[in-house]
Scaffold this motif. Sequence first.
Motif, short mmCIF file in Angstrom:
data_model
loop_
_atom_site.label_atom_id
_atom_site.label_comp_id
_atom_site.label_asym_id
_atom_site.label_seq_id
_atom_site.Cartn_x
_atom_site.Cartn_y
_atom_site.Cartn_z
N ALA A 202 47.48 42.45 46.23
CA ALA A 202 48.82 42.88 45.80
C ALA A 202 48.73 44.32 45.35
O ALA A 202 47.89 44.69 44.52
CB ALA A 202 49.33 42.00 44.68
N ILE A 203 49.60 45.12 45.95
CA ILE A 203 49.72 46.52 45.53
C ILE A 203 50.72 46.55 44.38
O ILE A 203 51.78 45.93 44.47
CB ILE A 203 50.27 47.38 46.69
N GLY A 204 50.39 47.24 43.30
CA GLY A 204 51.38 47.47 42.24
C GLY A 204 52.25 48.63 42.71
O GLY A 204 51.84 49.79 42.67
N GLU A 205 53.46 48.28 43.16
CA GLU A 205 54.29 49.31 43.81
C GLU A 205 54.70 50.41 42.82
O GLU A 205 54.75 51.59 43.17
CB GLU A 205 55.53 48.66 44.44
N GLN B 109 58.85 43.79 34.14
CA GLN B 109 59.24 43.51 35.52
C GLN B 109 58.65 44.63 36.36
O GLN B 109 58.96 45.81 36.14
CB GLN B 109 60.77 43.49 35.69
N PHE B 110 57.77 44.27 37.27
CA PHE B 110 57.17 45.28 38.14
C PHE B 110 57.21 44.71 39.57
O PHE B 110 57.60 43.57 39.77
CB PHE B 110 55.73 45.59 37.69
N TYR B 111 56.83 45.56 40.52
CA TYR B 111 56.99 45.15 41.92
C TYR B 111 55.64 45.11 42.62
O TYR B 111 54.81 45.98 42.40
CB TYR B 111 57.94 46.13 42.64
N ALA C 100 44.54 50.90 38.27
CA ALA C 100 44.39 50.03 39.45
C ALA C 100 45.72 50.00 40.21
O ALA C 100 46.71 49.50 39.71
CB ALA C 100 44.00 48.63 39.02
N ILE C 101 45.71 50.61 41.40
CA ILE C 101 46.97 50.58 42.16
C ILE C 101 47.11 49.28 42.94
O ILE C 101 48.20 48.92 43.35
CB ILE C 101 47.18 51.77 43.13
N LEU C 102 45.99 48.59 43.11
CA LEU C 102 46.10 47.30 43.79
C LEU C 102 44.84 46.49 43.53
O LEU C 102 43.80 47.05 43.18
CB LEU C 102 46.31 47.49 45.30
N GLY C 103 44.96 45.20 43.70
CA GLY C 103 43.80 44.34 43.51
C GLY C 103 43.92 43.12 44.40
O GLY C 103 45.02 42.74 44.82
N GLY C 104 42.77 42.52 44.69
CA GLY C 104 42.84 41.32 45.51
C GLY C 104 41.48 40.68 45.68
O GLY C 104 40.52 41.06 45.00
N GLY C 105 41.44 39.73 46.59
CA GLY C 105 40.18 39.05 46.85
C GLY C 105 40.40 37.74 47.56
O GLY C 105 41.52 37.37 47.91
N ARG C 106 39.30 37.05 47.74
CA ARG C 106 39.27 35.78 48.45
C ARG C 106 39.55 34.64 47.48
O ARG C 106 39.23 34.73 46.29
CB ARG C 106 37.86 35.67 49.03
N TYR C 107 40.17 33.57 47.98
CA TYR C 107 40.46 32.41 47.12
C TYR C 107 40.31 31.14 47.96
O TYR C 107 41.26 30.44 48.26
CB TYR C 107 41.88 32.51 46.53
N ASP C 108 39.04 30.83 48.29
CA ASP C 108 38.78 29.78 49.27
C ASP C 108 39.13 28.38 48.78
O ASP C 108 39.28 27.47 49.59
CB ASP C 108 37.32 29.84 49.73
#
Length: 429
Positions: free
Chosen positions: A313-316, A127-129, A288-296
């Motif tokens: 999404a930042i891994g809090e 469980q992470f935030y 990796a403190i956060l990851g993301g990208g486009r999802y067209d």
Amino acid sequence: MIKSPRGTRDLLPPDTALWNFVESTARDVFRAYNFQEIRTPIFESTELFSRGVGEETDIVSKEMFTWEDRGRAESDKGQSLTLRPEATAGIVRAYIEHKLADRGLNKLYCIGPMFRRERPQKGRYRQFYQIDAEVIGPPSSGSDSPARDAEILEMLATLLDRLGITDWNLELNSVGCPNDRAKFNEALRAALEPVKDKMCVDCQRRAVTNPLRVFDCKVPEDQPIIEKLPRISHFLDEPCRKHFEEVKQILRAVGVDFHENDRLVRGLDYYTRTAFEFTHGALGAQNAILGGGRYDGLSEALGGPPAPGIGFAIGEDRLVLSLQEKTPAESVLRKPDVYIAPVGAGMNVESARLARELRRTESLVVDLGDESFRLKKSFELATKAGARFILIVGENEVKANAFALKNHATGEQIEVPRADLARRIKGIA
Ligand code: HAM
């Protein structure tokens, strides 16, 4: 003794002050970019993730907490449900379900727990935030523009700066669109064909079903093979290449540093074009403190209208870990301004009245003792709580309507009329 389940944690004070600091800073920054909050359910139908995130991803194939509903109602029976492993699919589902496009709602954020059955280690929990933000909308809203990608990345740089995290590294790539992907997959399959038998069983399967996912492999023996595979950057079509160039051009103009990394494909199937991760040195393996990208194409994959989007999404948990070194939780914790020590029988009543007045009129942080405590014990408790002042409420004080106020740091004690107490404690009188 019953302990919390493997991979879960209790977040305790004073650390929770740091979590609140991170969340309130994120909310402030998001407000400045006109994002609004959305809260989606913690569990969703399993199909949402298998269709959205992708069957062949590690998340869906290995890590989800899934169960069959035992509900009595015919409609519930046998329905497969899953604790959300990530927020994007749920937000896009809500966007479609509530026709948020019609309401002009296209910048959304969400803060909350996610669940993945991973092997727990520092920075990796079951469980992470996440602090997740998405820009999504019909193509006419400009949601496919490279300006949105750059704005999201600049917002992240601003947020990390505001939190005092300076030594981050932005890894940037374009994973192209379905057009390029078909050609890339073909090239990957061809390159994997002669070598796949030497790879792990997962990769042998991925090589056939979804070759892009080979890049998610963590098996050390497979890495020399993966290193030699074709790169997506050589397969981008002209519109994708131009889109990526424009993102980079704006980032340079606004002064956000990045490193191009054409091996970064991210572990979720919905990505198109821009993909990114922010890493932080202090974190070790889970950096990796956060990851993301486009999802067209995600909205369409979930049965919705065309709605290009980009988010992160930042891994809090990881963000807090990287903050902890420089910013101890104590430094953002609001300690009591005053500890009220009732002295002698009947003093709880007057102390409660005083505490209420102080808390309401000046929004001071007030801790309240008990008339059964000896003065020595009250002083010890006030010290433990870190209170700046101790206010003594005894029979004589109540009669005189003036109270002994002791400054904890200097030891100075003065008589203060009731009417002046709040201002004295605030330090403005
Ligand atoms: P993700 O890369 O799977 O992306 O997760 C985002 C971040 O969540 C990771 O960079 C990491 O900091 C944190 N994280 C992931 N798994 C764990 C774990 N087991 N323990 C602690 N932290 C973890 C997504 O989830 C996408 N939905 C991001 C996104 C939003 N893409 C577009 N919009």
